[in-house]
Scaffold this motif. Sequence first.
Motif, PDB file in Angstrom:
ATOM      1  N   ALA A 149      -6.365  35.278   9.403  1.00 36.96           N
ATOM      2  CA  ALA A 149      -6.871  35.716  10.706  1.00 36.96           C
ATOM      3  C   ALA A 149      -5.737  35.821  11.721  1.00 36.96           C
ATOM      4  O   ALA A 149      -5.700  36.752  12.542  1.00 36.96           O
ATOM      5  CB  ALA A 149      -7.940  34.748  11.202  1.00 36.96           C
ATOM      6  N   ALA A 218      -9.508  32.384  17.063  1.00 33.75           N
ATOM      7  CA  ALA A 218     -10.013  32.943  15.804  1.00 33.75           C
ATOM      8  C   ALA A 218     -11.014  31.997  15.179  1.00 33.75           C
ATOM      9  O   ALA A 218     -11.368  32.139  14.022  1.00 33.75           O
ATOM     10  CB  ALA A 218      -8.868  33.220  14.840  1.00 33.75           C
ATOM     11  N   GLU A 221     -14.330  33.501  13.703  1.00 34.13           N
ATOM     12  CA  GLU A 221     -14.047  34.321  12.533  1.00 34.13           C
ATOM     13  C   GLU A 221     -13.761  33.467  11.302  1.00 34.13           C
ATOM     14  O   GLU A 221     -14.293  33.708  10.213  1.00 34.13           O
ATOM     15  CB  GLU A 221     -12.845  35.211  12.837  1.00 34.13           C
TER      16      GLU A 221
END
Length: 275
Positions: A149, A218, A221
Amino acid sequence: MSDDHVYLTLAEEHEDDTRWAYGTGFEDPLHGVDTTVPDGVDRAALAGLCLALGDDALVAAQRLAEWTTRAPELEEEVALANIGLDLLGQARLLYARCGQVDGTGRGEDAYAYFRDPAGFRNVTLAELPNGDFAFSMVRLLVFASWRLAHLQRLTASPDPVLAAVAAKGVKELTYHRQYAAEWVVRLGDGTEESHRRTRAALRQVTPHLGELFTAYDAREEVVAVLRQVTDAAGVPLPAWTPGPGAGRRGVHTEHLAPLLAELQSVARAHPEASW
């Protein structure tokens, strides 16, 4: 959810790539890339980022190398060694870029072999001992998901060198993540013993997750990927609280010093040697 389903779901965005990146990527990722630091780029910040990401990769690669001759099967030994080599390649490129922009002109060996533990900026997750195979697979899943990521975002870096290194790393990390995901599902959804070990590994890893999400956004995610895999494995993802980035400040566990002592022993014993 079967192993194949997990693979297809996680890798679908890279469906045009070959499945395994191991042993590929012999082309120079920096071929044709302008190495001049662009105007407006904070050189100190760029060097610090390259150093931290290089340290993450080097330390993780060293831990993976420890599975050589110890993995449960020869196929897994080869796979883990190749994942480690991918990360080592990333570390070399990142250290080289750090030396170009931090004003020291140091080469990659100086960063890898001639710094003490307090000078390293890797996240503590990377330095933890391997433990059993379940722990190493859970740790690899978390590390690869988080690093993937991060590097995906860095493909848009204003520094063309960092962007090129990140683009190469994204391809490699996609398959590192998938390799680990398949094993976590296999172990979590396997025997009673493998399920127990996978749950234990998650409990050991999660206290180190908070450190991963301090530098950039992140979390959602990465957590979505981890939940997808742990749900398929039938093991719960424990809760954790965000914490300070200890490793990024040079504060490490007691496990980093012996790891570096082994890694650096030959270079320090023969500092002027060439091979």
